[in-house]
Design an enzyme around this catalytic site. Sequence first.
Site, PDB file in Angstrom:
ATOM      1  N   GLY A  10      92.009   3.520  92.977  1.00 15.29           N
ATOM      2  CA  GLY A  10      92.660   4.745  92.408  1.00 15.29           C
ATOM      3  C   GLY A  10      92.609   4.575  90.808  1.00 15.29           C
ATOM      4  O   GLY A  10      92.032   3.754  90.343  1.00 15.29           O
ATOM      5  N   VAL A  12      95.015   3.303  88.574  1.00 13.33           N
ATOM      6  CA  VAL A  12      95.334   1.832  87.841  1.00 13.33           C
ATOM      7  C   VAL A  12      94.699   0.747  88.788  1.00 13.33           C
ATOM      8  O   VAL A  12      94.222   0.094  88.084  1.00 13.33           O
ATOM      9  CB  VAL A  12      96.971   1.827  88.287  1.00 13.33           C
ATOM     10  CG1 VAL A  12      97.395   0.158  87.673  1.00 13.33           C
ATOM     11  CG2 VAL A  12      97.693   2.808  87.435  1.00 13.33           C
ATOM     12  N   ASN A  32      92.015   3.975 101.210  1.00 15.40           N
ATOM     13  CA  ASN A  32      91.290   4.976 102.228  1.00 15.40           C
ATOM     14  C   ASN A  32      90.870   6.358 101.393  1.00 15.40           C
ATOM     15  O   ASN A  32      90.549   7.181 101.871  1.00 15.40           O
ATOM     16  CB  ASN A  32      92.364   5.501 103.182  1.00 15.40           C
ATOM     17  CG  ASN A  32      93.500   6.156 102.284  1.00 15.40           C
ATOM     18  OD1 ASN A  32      93.656   6.311 101.195  1.00 15.40           O
ATOM     19  ND2 ASN A  32      94.438   6.677 103.131  1.00 15.40           N
ATOM     20  N   TYR A 145     108.613   9.837  97.725  1.00 23.05           N
ATOM     21  CA  TYR A 145     108.099   9.021  96.825  1.00 23.05           C
ATOM     22  C   TYR A 145     109.363   7.900  96.294  1.00 23.05           C
ATOM     23  O   TYR A 145     109.188   6.712  96.449  1.00 23.05           O
ATOM     24  CB  TYR A 145     107.583   9.618  95.552  1.00 23.05           C
ATOM     25  CG  TYR A 145     107.041   8.614  94.751  1.00 23.05           C
ATOM     26  CD1 TYR A 145     105.613   8.116  95.000  1.00 23.05           C
ATOM     27  CD2 TYR A 145     107.426   8.400  93.254  1.00 23.05           C
ATOM     28  CE1 TYR A 145     105.090   7.239  94.046  1.00 23.05           C
ATOM     29  CE2 TYR A 145     106.686   7.555  92.260  1.00 23.05           C
ATOM     30  CZ  TYR A 145     105.551   6.945  92.958  1.00 23.05           C
ATOM     31  OH  TYR A 145     104.802   6.148  92.077  1.00 23.05           O
ATOM     32  N   LYS A 149     109.759   4.017  97.469  1.00 23.41           N
ATOM     33  CA  LYS A 149     109.496   2.910  96.820  1.00 23.41           C
ATOM     34  C   LYS A 149     110.736   2.013  96.590  1.00 23.41           C
ATOM     35  O   LYS A 149     110.553   0.841  96.419  1.00 23.41           O
ATOM     36  CB  LYS A 149     109.053   3.198  95.074  1.00 23.41           C
ATOM     37  CG  LYS A 149     107.872   4.083  95.143  1.00 23.41           C
ATOM     38  CD  LYS A 149     106.699   2.971  95.156  1.00 23.41           C
ATOM     39  CE  LYS A 149     105.360   3.493  94.741  1.00 23.41           C
ATOM     40  NZ  LYS A 149     104.091   2.445  94.811  1.00 23.41           N
TER      41      LYS A 149
END
Length: 320
Positions: A10, A12, A32, A145, A149
Site C-alpha cells: 500500500g 504507507v 492481498n 473503519y 480500529k
Amino acid sequence: MRVVVTGGAGFVGSHLCEILLGRGDDVVCVDNLSTGRAENIAALCDQRGFTFLRADVSYGFDVPGPVDAVAHLASPASPADYHKLPLQTLAVNSRGTEHALVLARRHQARFVLASTSEVYGDPRVHPQPEEYWGHVNSVGPRSVYDEAKRYAEAVTTAYARHLGVSTGIVRIFNTYGPRLRPRDGRVVSSFIRQALAGEALTIYGDGLQTRSFCFVDDLVRGIVAMLDCREPGPVNLGNPDERTIAELAELVLRITGSPSPVQRLPLPTDDPVRRCPVITRALERLAWKPETDLEEGLRATVSWFRSRGAEPVPAAGRAR
Ligand code: NAD
Ligand code: UDP
C-alpha cells in the site's frame, strides 16, 4: 531484523518496506493487493532480503522462517475505499489484527499496529491528545473503519496485557506523499489529480473543516522508531500544522499553477470537523517529530504525480 509488513504494497506500507530494506532488515510483505498495488513494490522485489506473500490476512496466514517484528498496516484507509469494502475493513482490523498478533506471539516478535486519528471520531477535544477517548458514531457510515480500529487497539492491548506480547500502537493522522493512488478519493490525491488534469477541485462542505497533513517520509520514521522500542503507546504520529480544506485547495492550485476552478459538493455524513494531533508523547517517547513542511511535501508529491504522466496543466495555468 526480519520484519513482516502487512499491507506492505500500500501507500504507507511500501515506504516502510523500502526504509527497512534500506537499513539492512529483511522484509516479508504480506498483502492481498485490494487497495495496494504491485507497482508500489516492483522495485523492491528484485532486492535481496525482500519477499512478497500474496495473502488476505483476515483469513489467517503463516510466514515461514524467523520473524522479529510485525508491522500491521493491512486495511483500506481512504474513506472511499472502506465504503466500497465495508465488511473487508471490519474483517482485516478484527480477525486480521488477531492473526497478525498470533504470528507475533508465536515468534516472540515486536508487534506494531497502524491505528488512526479516526479513533477520536469527530472530536470534542481539540487538539487531540492520546488520553482523549474520542467521539465516535458506532452506527454511522465511518464506523466500519473507526470502530474496527478501536477494536484493533483493544485486542492489541489485550495481547500485551494478558499474553505478554510486546505491542505498540501508533495513531496515524492524515498522511500524504508519493504513491497515493490518484483516484483513491482522499483529499490530497484528489486535489492534485484534479489540478493536474484541469478539473474542478471538489471541496466537500464549506471547506472550513480542518486536517493536519503529515508527509509520508516523516510518518514512516515514526513507525520505525516504534518498531525499534518497547513503547506500548498509543502514540499520535502526525503533523500538527492544521489547515482548512479550502486552504489546502489554494495551496495545491498555487503549487501546480493550475487554472482549475473549485466545486462545492455536499459534506459526507459524520465528516470530522477538526483534527490535529498533540505530539508531545511522540517527542518524549520516540524522539520523533515531523520535519517536512506542507508546501515542501506537496511539491514532492506533485512531482511524483507528474512523473507518472498525470495530464499536464493546460497552458493558461501559471504559478500564482
Ligand atoms: P493503503 O490502502 O494504501 O494500504 C493498505 C494496504 O493493505 C493495501 O496494500 C491493501 O492491499 C492491503 N490490505 C487491505 N486489506 C488486506 C487484507 N485483508 N489482507 C492483506 N492486505 C490487505 O492505505 P495506507 O494509507 O497505506 O494505510 C496503511 C495503514 O495506515 C492502514 O492500516 C491505515 O488504516 C493506516 N492509516 C493511514 C493513514 C493515512 O493517512 N495514510 C491515516 C491513518 C491510518
Ligand atoms: N475532502 C474534500 N474533497 C475531496 C476529498 C475529501 O473536500 O475530494 C474532504 C473530506 O470531506 C474531509 C477532508 O477532505 O473533510 C479529508 O478527507 P480524506 O478522505 O482525505 O480523509 P479523512 O480525514 O476524512 O479520513
